[in-house]
Write a protein that holds these residues in place. Structure first.
Motif, PDB file in Angstrom:
ATOM      1  N   ALA A   1       0.832  -1.209   0.000  1.00 37.62           N
ATOM      2  CA  ALA A   1       0.000   0.000   0.000  1.00 37.62           C
ATOM      3  C   ALA A   1       0.862   1.252   0.000  1.00 37.62           C
ATOM      4  CB  ALA A   1      -0.921  -0.009   1.213  1.00 37.62           C
ATOM      5  N   ASN A   2       2.095   1.134   0.491  1.00 39.51           N
ATOM      6  CA  ASN A   2       2.985   2.280   0.597  1.00 39.51           C
ATOM      7  C   ASN A   2       3.703   2.594  -0.714  1.00 39.51           C
ATOM      8  OD1 ASN A   2       3.076   0.527   3.306  1.00 39.51           O
ATOM      9  ND2 ASN A   2       3.041   2.700   3.839  1.00 39.51           N
ATOM     10  N   PHE A   3       3.755   1.613  -1.605  1.00 39.73           N
ATOM     11  CA  PHE A   3       4.389   1.796  -2.917  1.00 39.73           C
ATOM     12  C   PHE A   3       3.452   1.223  -3.990  1.00 39.73           C
ATOM     13  CE2 PHE A   3       7.624   1.267   0.341  1.00 39.73           C
ATOM     14  CZ  PHE A   3       8.421   2.390   0.151  1.00 39.73           C
TER      15      PHE A   3
ATOM     16  N   PRO B   1      11.563  -8.442   2.376  1.00 43.60           N
ATOM     17  CA  PRO B   1      10.904  -9.753   2.425  1.00 43.60           C
ATOM     18  C   PRO B   1      11.638 -10.806   1.595  1.00 43.60           C
ATOM     19  CG  PRO B   1       9.539  -8.156   1.256  1.00 43.60           C
ATOM     20  CD  PRO B   1      10.635  -7.387   1.902  1.00 43.60           C
ATOM     21  N   LYS B   2      12.236 -10.407   0.467  1.00 46.42           N
ATOM     22  CA  LYS B   2      12.969 -11.378  -0.335  1.00 46.42           C
ATOM     23  C   LYS B   2      14.149 -11.943   0.461  1.00 46.42           C
ATOM     24  CE  LYS B   2      14.375 -10.073  -4.438  1.00 46.42           C
ATOM     25  NZ  LYS B   2      15.268  -9.746  -5.590  1.00 46.42           N
TER      26      LYS B   2
ATOM     27  N   THR C   1      18.679  -4.037  -6.729  1.00 48.74           N
ATOM     28  CA  THR C   1      18.418  -2.638  -6.376  1.00 48.74           C
ATOM     29  C   THR C   1      17.033  -2.208  -6.852  1.00 48.74           C
ATOM     30  OG1 THR C   1      20.780  -2.154  -6.531  1.00 48.74           O
ATOM     31  CG2 THR C   1      19.276  -0.277  -6.593  1.00 48.74           C
ATOM     32  N   SER C   2      16.632  -2.667  -8.015  1.00 49.63           N
ATOM     33  CA  SER C   2      15.345  -2.257  -8.578  1.00 49.63           C
ATOM     34  C   SER C   2      14.158  -2.754  -7.757  1.00 49.63           C
ATOM     35  CB  SER C   2      15.212  -2.764 -10.014  1.00 49.63           C
ATOM     36  OG  SER C   2      15.315  -4.178 -10.056  1.00 49.63           O
ATOM     37  N   ASP C   3      14.357  -3.772  -6.928  1.00 53.35           N
ATOM     38  CA  ASP C   3      13.265  -4.284  -6.088  1.00 53.35           C
ATOM     39  C   ASP C   3      13.032  -3.428  -4.846  1.00 53.35           C
ATOM     40  OD1 ASP C   3      12.551  -6.337  -7.753  1.00 53.35           O
ATOM     41  OD2 ASP C   3      13.821  -7.826  -6.768  1.00 53.35           O
ATOM     42  N   ASP C   4      13.963  -2.504  -4.544  1.00 57.65           N
ATOM     43  CA  ASP C   4      13.778  -1.508  -3.487  1.00 57.65           C
ATOM     44  C   ASP C   4      13.308  -2.161  -2.184  1.00 57.65           C
ATOM     45  OD1 ASP C   4      13.777   1.026  -2.384  1.00 57.65           O
ATOM     46  OD2 ASP C   4      11.818   1.580  -3.176  1.00 57.65           O
TER      47      ASP C   4
END
Length: 395
Positions: free
Chosen positions: A72-74, A98-99, A90-93
């Protein structure tokens, strides 16, 4: 809570339509550290408390090895990866947190078959209120429940710490995960970070409230001087161990010990060590003050803590120092200090209930006048640790 829960479940079904069987809803709080800053990774004492606000996770198991994440925040970003593609990207921010947890759970032997996951975080990122530990703990705890994988809460906290240390690259201590995992409503946690032993201390504030003030100057731990401070402490410990090889952490030392090796220390390392030694003493004194209901004595220790973090550990910065200077002069405020890693983030203050509004007005006027930033305020309730809220089956 009922309104939030319904909204989260509705949002989950919007993003992940289909089977409504066995949707699970979990929650992990943020935390505020009342006193004991930068002592955790030095094996010392801390006094955090879990907040009533935190991170919610709604999830449903998949069986194709795929993980699909929304927040919900992104809202404009979807993160997805497979069980065999768990490298940091990096692109997963935000999705790397969680990953990283899923990667650690896989190493621990958890049978993960994939999931649809929806997060909602109430804690501002980079505010020093442990948004990272909150999302880590809710993910680890939730998947242990979903996968029926037996892991103690202590081991869950340690797994989340490992993830931050090795996957994210922040050499944090164990305080945040323990507070998020074991927190109890209206109690603070007196934690020995070296032994992982802790006691819950009643937090009797009477007509006072905890007020958290966000500088709204965001900082990222991995990009700050946090790891530099850890390296400085390690150099100090190495110098002490030449005389005292039996010492395992900096918090084994006293000010007298520092004096004995002063000529071998870089001046900046001596200052870092002095903060750790005195802060550890302040935490012990703070617990005694709370147990004796000496709230004003506790407040004075908070002020001394900030001064040490400013002068000896140098992790405050002009935004936090400005809040500190304003707040300690506000009527009804008996204690205030930075909380969290520093370099931005929040202060925590003890303020008399009927003077909170004037406190907020005075702080906002002076702080905004100086920096052009408007601070945010949270009247903090102390809540419980990580838990499952709901398990939904069928329609």
């Amino acid at each position: 809570m009922l309104g939030v829960k319904k909204q989260l479940l509705d949002d989950f079904r919007h993003y992940f339509p289909g089977n409504n069987d066995d949707i699970r809803l979990f929650f992990a709080p943020g935390r505020v550290n009342l006193i004991g800053e930068h002592t955790d990774y030095n094996g010392g004492y801390v006094l955090p408390a879990a907040l009533s606000k935190g991170t919610y996770m709604v999830c449903r198991v998949r069986h194709d090895g795929e993980f699909h994440l929304k927040s919900a925040n992104f809202p404009d970003q979807t993160v997805h990866f497979s069980i065999n593609q768990l490298d940091y990207k990096t692109s997963d921010d935000w999705g790397n947190y969680p990953k990283g947890i899923i990667s650690e759970l896989k190493k621990a032997g958890t049978e993960l078959t994939g999931a649809d996951i929806y997060y909602y975080g109430e804690i501002p990122n980079g505010a020093g209120l442990s948004s990272s530990a909150s999302i880590g703990m809710v993910t680890a705890f939730g998947f242990c429940q979903v996968c029926q994988f037996s892991m103690s809460l202590i081991d869950t906290a340690l797994l989340c710490q490992r993830m931050e240390n090795h996957y994210i690259g922040v050499n944090s201590g164990i305080m945040d995960q323990f507070a998020v995992g074991f927190g109890k409503k209206d109690h603070a946690m007196f934690l020995n970070c070296g032994t992982h032993e802790f006691d819950l201390v009643p937090l009797r504030l009477g007509n006072y409230k905890l007020v958290i003030t966000n500088t709204n100057k965001r900082r990222g731990l991995a990009d700050s001087k946090y790891n530099e401070r850890i390296a400085e402490c390690q150099r100090g410990l190495a110098a002490i161990q030449e005389l005292h090889p039996e010492y395992n952490t900096l918090t084994d030392i006293s000010l007298d010990d520092i004096e004995k090796v002063k000529n071998k220390l870089e001046p900046v390392v001596e200052k870092r060590m002095r903060h750790v030694a005195t802060e550890n003493e302040r935490v012990v004194a703070a617990v005694k003050a709370l147990e004796s209901d000496h709230l004003e004595a506790f407040g004075k220790l908070m002020i001394a803590s900030h001064e040490s973090l400013r002068n000896d550990y140098e992790v405050t910065g002009q935004h936090l120092d400005m809040l500190f200077d304003i707040q300690q002069d506000c009527k009804g405020c008996i204690g205030t200090r930075m909380t969290g890693a520093g370099f931005g983030g929040c202060t925590v203050s003890i303020v008399k209930g009927e003077q909170i509004e004037s406190f907020k007005e005075q702080v906002t006027m002076m702080y905004t006048g100086k920096f052009g930033l408007e601070p945010s305020f949270y009247i903090s309730e102390i809540g419980d640790g990580v838990k499952e809220f709901e398990r939904v089956t069928g329609k």
